[in-house]
Design an enzyme around this catalytic site. Structure first.
Site, short mmCIF file in Angstrom:
data_model
loop_
_atom_site.label_atom_id
_atom_site.label_comp_id
_atom_site.label_asym_id
_atom_site.label_seq_id
_atom_site.Cartn_x
_atom_site.Cartn_y
_atom_site.Cartn_z
N GLU A 190 -39.15 -45.40 10.62
CA GLU A 190 -38.99 -46.79 11.01
C GLU A 190 -38.66 -46.90 12.49
OE1 GLU A 190 -37.78 -45.29 8.34
OE2 GLU A 190 -37.58 -46.66 6.64
N GLU A 222 -36.17 -30.59 8.77
CA GLU A 222 -37.39 -31.33 9.11
C GLU A 222 -37.55 -31.44 10.62
OE1 GLU A 222 -38.43 -34.76 6.14
OE2 GLU A 222 -36.27 -34.80 6.53
N LYS A 243 -45.96 -39.60 6.94
CA LYS A 243 -45.63 -38.17 6.94
C LYS A 243 -46.48 -37.54 5.85
CE LYS A 243 -41.51 -36.44 7.61
NZ LYS A 243 -40.09 -36.02 7.46
N TYR A 245 -58.23 -47.53 24.57
CA TYR A 245 -57.69 -46.82 23.40
C TYR A 245 -57.28 -45.39 23.71
CZ TYR A 245 -62.67 -45.65 22.71
OH TYR A 245 -63.97 -45.26 22.87
#
Length: 129
Positions: free
Chosen positions: A77, A26, A103, A58
């Site tokens: 996380e 990954e 994801k 932003y």
């Protein structure tokens, strides 16, 4: 007369190609991610002044999120927490931040649009929720 009781700056469903995951493959091949961020920020001054320097820009928020997304990590996380810490460091008057990190098409053998994390952080210095 009116009072602004809550104001937020949003970044909704920003898309990134990044290299996060527990499996080494990954982190080598990468995947598509979607990030949404809501930042509790008092922009009453900007609402009156119509000046970008009086608000949380932003576009700068996007660049901050992009920078954190480009740093490979095993866990989403960890990435979400890094994003939150960077927001509080850059905009110290931020009251809270909600970060959603997904994801897209995760490699777990299930048909789903995505899997990820939501994180809500409150700035202890502002004492607002």
């Amino acid at each position: 007369m009116m009072t602004i009781t809550r104001s937020e700056v949003l970044l909704k469903e920003a898309r990134f190609y990044a290299f996060h995951g527990v499996m080494s493959q990954e982190r080598k091949v990468g995947a598509e991610y979607t990030v949404s961020v809501t930042v509790g920020y008092d922009y009453a001054k900007a609402a009156e002044s119509d000046t970008v320097d009086d608000t949380l820009n932003y576009a700068e928020l996007y660049e901050l999120v992009k920078s954190e997304m480009m740093q490979p990590s095993q866990l989403l996380e960890h990435v979400a927490l890094r994003i939150g810490k960077a927001i509080f460091q850059k905009w110290t008057e931020t009251a809270y931040a909600d970060i959603q990190l997904i994801k897209n098409n995760p490699p777990m053998g299930a048909a789903c649009a995505g899997a990820g994390v939501n994180l809500h952080l409150t700035n202890d210095k502002t004492k607002q929720c």
